[in-house]
Design a protein around this motif. Structure first.
Motif, short mmCIF file in Angstrom:
data_model
loop_
_atom_site.label_atom_id
_atom_site.label_comp_id
_atom_site.label_asym_id
_atom_site.label_seq_id
_atom_site.Cartn_x
_atom_site.Cartn_y
_atom_site.Cartn_z
N GLU A 54 37.80 25.76 -1.43
CA GLU A 54 37.30 26.41 -0.21
C GLU A 54 37.16 25.41 0.93
O GLU A 54 37.46 25.73 2.09
N GLU A 55 36.70 24.19 0.62
CA GLU A 55 36.62 23.15 1.65
C GLU A 55 37.98 22.87 2.24
O GLU A 55 38.13 22.75 3.47
N GLN B 171 40.56 24.82 2.24
CA GLN B 171 41.01 25.97 3.03
C GLN B 171 40.48 25.89 4.45
O GLN B 171 41.21 26.17 5.42
N ARG B 172 39.19 25.52 4.58
CA ARG B 172 38.62 25.38 5.93
C ARG B 172 39.32 24.26 6.69
O ARG B 172 39.59 24.39 7.90
N ASP C 150 28.34 22.49 12.76
CA ASP C 150 28.07 22.98 11.40
C ASP C 150 27.07 22.12 10.63
O ASP C 150 26.78 22.41 9.46
#
Length: 301
Positions: free
Chosen positions: A60-61, A63-64, A141
């Motif tokens: 997921e990291e 992907q970001r 973030d």
């Protein structure tokens, strides 16, 4: 460089590429020796590169990161890598990893172009182009640099202690104490967030150094307007810094907060990589020298 980091030898790199991207199995693999501190870098043929994280990263990291890279490339006035694909971790290598396009070129150096007006102008144009992207309501973030300066007090104190043999600690501490209390200069803007020399590609034409590419765009996102101004301190001596400052249109508080973020990054690079990555340590010491000898900052403290 890091406790518990992964080792990816040539045989493992070949096995991982073959397993996750079988269409690339026939391509030559060539390890790239860089000052990188986050990934092992392996070229795959002539136009792709595999990036194997030294410390665990989730799918997921990455992907970001891939989405941020694509957004940066869309906004960038020069070339930037694009994602090719992602791979999940497995038994032989537990981290997710990525494949992206390869950009040929020469990386910048913190001392070699210190007086380059043309490179300062190109970097300013890059900062302006990235800031022109609408954050679409997003804000910082909370990861790394680009938020609240005093949040980094504990880290800076550790760095002043562990790097005491490398710099004038009282002078450095005075500078941080003066910079850390600066107010925000405005709302978050879109930022590369790591404009160090090793993330920039350059061309030298007719005696001028020009920016030709930008690497490591996976952190592209909203941050303090001063953050990308670290580039002025990482790359340039005083006259060229002022060219960048004027071209960006940075007012006093924004400019000084840029110096604060440069200090926060450099103070860690200097000691943390002193033995494991001397090139990165040398960047930190070069940036600190510029900060601690700058006439405006000396007057400010």
């Amino acid at each position: 460089m890091h406790d518990g980091e992964f080792a990816v030898d040539d045989a493992l790199a070949r096995a991982l590429v073959t397993e996750s991207f079988p269409e690339l199995d026939e391509r030559e693999l060539r390890r790239v020796r860089t000052a990188a501190t986050v990934n092992s870098i392996v070229r795959v043929g002539n136009d792709l590169v595999a990036r194997f994280p030294l410390l665990p990263a989730s799918y997921e990291e990455l992907q970001r990161e891939a989405a941020a890279m694509t957004a940066l490339a869309d906004a960038c006035p020069v070339r930037a890598p694009l994602p090719y694909g992602l791979a999940h971790g497995g038994e032989t290598y537990s981290s997710a990893w990525s494949m992206q396009t390869w950009l040929p070129g020469i990386t910048a150096h913190f001392d070699a172009h210190a007086g380059s007006v043309s490179l300062a102008q190109d970097l300013a144009a890059l900062v302006r182009a990235l800031r022109a992207v609408d954050p679409a309501g997003r804000v910082f973030d909370g990861r790394g640099r680009g938020g609240i300066l005093p949040d980094h007090d504990e880290w800076v104190a550790e760095c002043l202690d562990r790097g005491a043999h490398l710099l004038d600690v009282p002078e450095a501490a005075r500078l941080w104490q003066a910079l850390r209390v600066l107010p925000r200069s405005g709302p978050d803007v879109m930022s590369h967030r790591d404009l160090t020399p090793f993330n920039l590609l350059i061309d030298v034409r007719a005696g001028e150094t020009r920016l030709s590419g930008v690497l490591d765009g996976g952190s592209f996102g909203p941050a303090d307007p001063g953050l990308d101004l670290v580039a002025a301190w990482h790359h340039f001596d005083a006259p060229a810094r002022q060219v960048l400052r004027s071209s960006v249109g940075a007012e006093d508080v924004e400019w000084l907060r840029g110096a604060a973020w440069a200090f926060q990054q450099a103070i860690g690079l200097a000691w943390y990589y002193e033995e494991s990555n001397p090139t990165m340590s040398a960047l930190g010491l070069s940036t600190l020298r510029r900060l601690l000898t700058d006439e405006e900052l000396s007057a400010f403290t």
